[in-house]
Each structure stands twice: as C-alpha cells, then as structure tokens.
Motif scaffolding. Structure first.
Motif, PDB file in Angstrom:
ATOM      1  N   PHE A   1       0.866  -1.328   0.018  1.00 35.59           N
ATOM      2  CA  PHE A   1       0.078  -0.055  -0.087  1.00 35.59           C
ATOM      3  C   PHE A   1       0.849   1.305  -0.101  1.00 35.59           C
ATOM      4  CE2 PHE A   1      -2.768  -3.227   1.792  1.00 35.59           C
ATOM      5  CZ  PHE A   1      -3.845  -2.997   1.449  1.00 35.59           C
ATOM      6  N   VAL A   2       0.636   2.192  -0.822  1.00 35.02           N
ATOM      7  CA  VAL A   2       1.211   3.381  -1.014  1.00 35.02           C
ATOM      8  C   VAL A   2       0.302   4.559  -0.670  1.00 35.02           C
ATOM      9  CG1 VAL A   2       2.791   4.974  -2.348  1.00 35.02           C
ATOM     10  CG2 VAL A   2       2.997   2.738  -2.320  1.00 35.02           C
ATOM     11  N   PHE A   3       0.351   5.356   0.466  1.00 33.62           N
ATOM     12  CA  PHE A   3      -0.540   6.586   0.622  1.00 33.62           C
ATOM     13  C   PHE A   3      -0.018   7.843  -0.579  1.00 33.62           C
ATOM     14  CE2 PHE A   3      -1.389  10.665   2.663  1.00 33.62           C
ATOM     15  CZ  PHE A   3      -2.516  10.702   2.722  1.00 33.62           C
ATOM     16  N   VAL A   4      -0.825   8.154  -1.277  1.00 29.54           N
ATOM     17  CA  VAL A   4      -0.210   8.989  -2.122  1.00 29.54           C
ATOM     18  C   VAL A   4      -0.859  10.533  -1.881  1.00 29.54           C
ATOM     19  CG1 VAL A   4      -0.060   7.252  -4.068  1.00 29.54           C
ATOM     20  CG2 VAL A   4      -2.214   8.583  -3.796  1.00 29.54           C
ATOM     21  N   GLY A   5      -1.354  10.651  -0.741  1.00 28.48           N
ATOM     22  CA  GLY A   5      -1.983  12.251  -0.611  1.00 28.48           C
ATOM     23  C   GLY A   5      -3.460  12.252  -1.275  1.00 28.48           C
ATOM     24  N   TYR A   6      -3.595  13.442  -2.050  1.00 26.24           N
ATOM     25  CA  TYR A   6      -4.667  13.976  -2.847  1.00 26.24           C
ATOM     26  C   TYR A   6      -4.287  13.269  -4.306  1.00 26.24           C
ATOM     27  CZ  TYR A   6      -5.944  16.978   1.029  1.00 26.24           C
ATOM     28  OH  TYR A   6      -6.285  17.672   1.973  1.00 26.24           O
ATOM     29  N   GLY A   7      -3.121  12.677  -4.526  1.00 30.11           N
ATOM     30  CA  GLY A   7      -3.228  12.263  -5.892  1.00 30.11           C
ATOM     31  C   GLY A   7      -3.066  13.094  -7.301  1.00 30.11           C
ATOM     32  N   ILE A   8      -2.695  14.270  -6.908  1.00 30.14           N
ATOM     33  CA  ILE A   8      -2.754  15.390  -7.771  1.00 30.14           C
ATOM     34  C   ILE A   8      -1.439  15.768  -8.208  1.00 30.14           C
ATOM     35  CG2 ILE A   8      -3.098  18.000  -7.772  1.00 30.14           C
ATOM     36  CD1 ILE A   8      -5.333  17.427  -5.968  1.00 30.14           C
ATOM     37  N   ILE A   9      -1.215  15.946  -9.632  1.00 30.09           N
ATOM     38  CA  ILE A   9      -0.067  16.468 -10.388  1.00 30.09           C
ATOM     39  C   ILE A   9      -0.494  17.798 -10.975  1.00 30.09           C
ATOM     40  CG2 ILE A   9       1.714  16.158 -12.279  1.00 30.09           C
ATOM     41  CD1 ILE A   9       1.145  13.376 -12.277  1.00 30.09           C
ATOM     42  N   SER A  10      -0.147  19.048 -10.430  1.00 28.49           N
ATOM     43  CA  SER A  10      -0.282  20.257 -11.033  1.00 28.49           C
ATOM     44  C   SER A  10       0.900  21.131 -10.882  1.00 28.49           C
ATOM     45  CB  SER A  10      -1.440  20.951 -10.393  1.00 28.49           C
ATOM     46  OG  SER A  10      -1.360  21.445  -9.018  1.00 28.49           O
ATOM     47  N   GLU A  11       0.925  22.183 -11.492  1.00 27.81           N
ATOM     48  CA  GLU A  11       2.031  23.157 -11.345  1.00 27.81           C
ATOM     49  C   GLU A  11       2.386  23.723  -9.887  1.00 27.81           C
ATOM     50  OE1 GLU A  11       1.877  26.465 -13.866  1.00 27.81           O
ATOM     51  OE2 GLU A  11       1.479  25.335 -15.874  1.00 27.81           O
ATOM     52  N   LYS A  12       1.144  23.719  -9.181  1.00 30.73           N
ATOM     53  CA  LYS A  12       1.283  24.148  -7.731  1.00 30.73           C
ATOM     54  C   LYS A  12       1.427  23.277  -6.814  1.00 30.73           C
ATOM     55  CE  LYS A  12      -0.604  28.381  -6.732  1.00 30.73           C
ATOM     56  NZ  LYS A  12      -1.631  29.190  -6.505  1.00 30.73           N
ATOM     57  N   TYR A  13       1.002  21.871  -7.165  1.00 30.59           N
ATOM     58  CA  TYR A  13       1.084  20.864  -6.225  1.00 30.59           C
ATOM     59  C   TYR A  13       1.160  19.565  -6.893  1.00 30.59           C
ATOM     60  CZ  TYR A  13      -1.120  18.220  -1.960  1.00 30.59           C
ATOM     61  OH  TYR A  13      -1.039  17.616  -1.098  1.00 30.59           O
ATOM     62  N   ASP A  14       2.011  18.720  -6.076  1.00 27.66           N
ATOM     63  CA  ASP A  14       2.452  17.392  -6.878  1.00 27.66           C
ATOM     64  C   ASP A  14       2.687  16.200  -5.921  1.00 27.66           C
ATOM     65  OD1 ASP A  14       3.453  15.345  -8.401  1.00 27.66           O
ATOM     66  OD2 ASP A  14       4.820  16.603  -9.530  1.00 27.66           O
ATOM     67  N   ASP A  15       1.654  15.265  -5.788  1.00 28.62           N
ATOM     68  CA  ASP A  15       1.861  14.423  -4.978  1.00 28.62           C
ATOM     69  C   ASP A  15       2.251  13.071  -5.699  1.00 28.62           C
ATOM     70  OD1 ASP A  15       0.333  15.235  -2.544  1.00 28.62           O
ATOM     71  OD2 ASP A  15      -1.424  14.990  -3.717  1.00 28.62           O
ATOM     72  N   LEU A  16       2.467  13.166  -6.942  1.00 24.01           N
ATOM     73  CA  LEU A  16       2.754  11.788  -7.983  1.00 24.01           C
ATOM     74  C   LEU A  16       4.122  11.617  -8.545  1.00 24.01           C
ATOM     75  CD1 LEU A  16      -0.792  11.284  -9.385  1.00 24.01           C
ATOM     76  CD2 LEU A  16       0.242  10.241  -7.224  1.00 24.01           C
ATOM     77  N   SER A  17       4.795  12.910  -8.926  1.00 27.50           N
ATOM     78  CA  SER A  17       6.032  12.764  -9.677  1.00 27.50           C
ATOM     79  C   SER A  17       6.831  11.682  -9.497  1.00 27.50           C
ATOM     80  CB  SER A  17       6.590  14.115 -10.094  1.00 27.50           C
ATOM     81  OG  SER A  17       5.560  14.762 -10.809  1.00 27.50           O
ATOM     82  N   ASN A  18       7.273  11.657  -7.981  1.00 30.28           N
ATOM     83  CA  ASN A  18       8.396  11.030  -7.610  1.00 30.28           C
ATOM     84  C   ASN A  18       8.013   9.690  -7.018  1.00 30.28           C
ATOM     85  OD1 ASN A  18      10.394  12.883  -8.113  1.00 30.28           O
ATOM     86  ND2 ASN A  18       9.790  14.224  -6.189  1.00 30.28           N
ATOM     87  N   LEU A  19       6.742   9.330  -7.294  1.00 28.80           N
ATOM     88  CA  LEU A  19       6.299   8.007  -6.601  1.00 28.80           C
ATOM     89  C   LEU A  19       6.056   6.814  -7.735  1.00 28.80           C
ATOM     90  CD1 LEU A  19       3.273   8.783  -4.541  1.00 28.80           C
ATOM     91  CD2 LEU A  19       5.423   8.341  -3.741  1.00 28.80           C
ATOM     92  N   ASN A  20       6.768   5.720  -7.362  1.00 28.07           N
ATOM     93  CA  ASN A  20       6.483   4.278  -8.237  1.00 28.07           C
ATOM     94  C   ASN A  20       5.411   3.824  -7.600  1.00 28.07           C
ATOM     95  OD1 ASN A  20       6.752   2.049  -9.448  1.00 28.07           O
ATOM     96  ND2 ASN A  20       8.826   1.408  -8.708  1.00 28.07           N
ATOM     97  N   LEU A  21       4.493   3.640  -8.228  1.00 24.74           N
ATOM     98  CA  LEU A  21       3.011   3.133  -7.949  1.00 24.74           C
ATOM     99  C   LEU A  21       2.694   1.818  -8.607  1.00 24.74           C
ATOM    100  CD1 LEU A  21       0.611   5.841  -7.697  1.00 24.74           C
ATOM    101  CD2 LEU A  21       1.848   4.880  -5.878  1.00 24.74           C
ATOM    102  N   GLU A  22       3.709   1.310  -9.694  1.00 23.19           N
ATOM    103  CA  GLU A  22       3.622   0.181 -10.427  1.00 23.19           C
ATOM    104  C   GLU A  22       3.554  -1.140  -9.598  1.00 23.19           C
ATOM    105  OE1 GLU A  22       5.308  -2.052 -14.513  1.00 23.19           O
ATOM    106  OE2 GLU A  22       6.139  -0.018 -13.836  1.00 23.19           O
TER     107      GLU A  22
END
Length: 85
Positions: A1-22
């Motif tokens: 299980f990986v907690f990803v916060g809000y699961g958002i990728i945007s210019e002002k907020y990014d939860d996902l770019s550095n996560l490996n969820l595969e």
C-alpha cells in the motif's frame, strides 16, 4: 500500500511525480488541499477539477500503473455521527 496524498499533479501541487506505484495499491484522499475553505491549487481559491472530476484523479493515478486505487471517503465522520457502521 502506498499513501499518495490527494493524488494530484499540477504546477502548484504534486503528489505523484516521484512515486513508483507500479503493481502497488494506491490510497488517495478525496478532493484537494485547502486552507480556510480555499483551494491551494488554483489562483482564485475556487476548487479545481481535481475535486469536481474524480476521473481526472483516477486517470493520473492509472498512468502510474498501480494494481488498485482506493479513494478514502469524506463521509466517514457523517456515517459515524448518524449511527451507521
């Protein structure tokens, strides 16, 4: 299980770019980050489509190839207050 916060990728907020969820199970919060009822993502403070369009969040998560996605519910407090288990 990986907690990803809000699961958002945007210019002002990014939860996902550095996560490996595969192949993992992603656990995500509904909505988006806010302070005093105003979105921290948008310029005007109104809630963005990350809140109103669940498909956008699911598509961003699916691009990271998780095995499953679990979106937590904002209704838990209301359900327990109404005596629903």
């Amino acid at each position: 299980f990986v907690f990803v916060g809000y699961g958002i990728i945007s210019e002002k907020y990014d939860d996902l770019s550095n996560l490996n969820l595969e192949g993992k199970v992603a656990i995500v919060l509904p909505g988006e980050p806010a302070r005093n009822g105003k979105s921290l993502i948008t310029v005007d403070g109104n809630y963005s489509d990350w809140t109103s369009n669940r498909t956008k969040k699911i598509d961003a998560l699916k691009a990271k190839k998780p095995q499953a996605i679990i979106i937590l519910s904002e209704q838990v407090n209301r359900m327990s207050q109404n005596g629903t288990n």
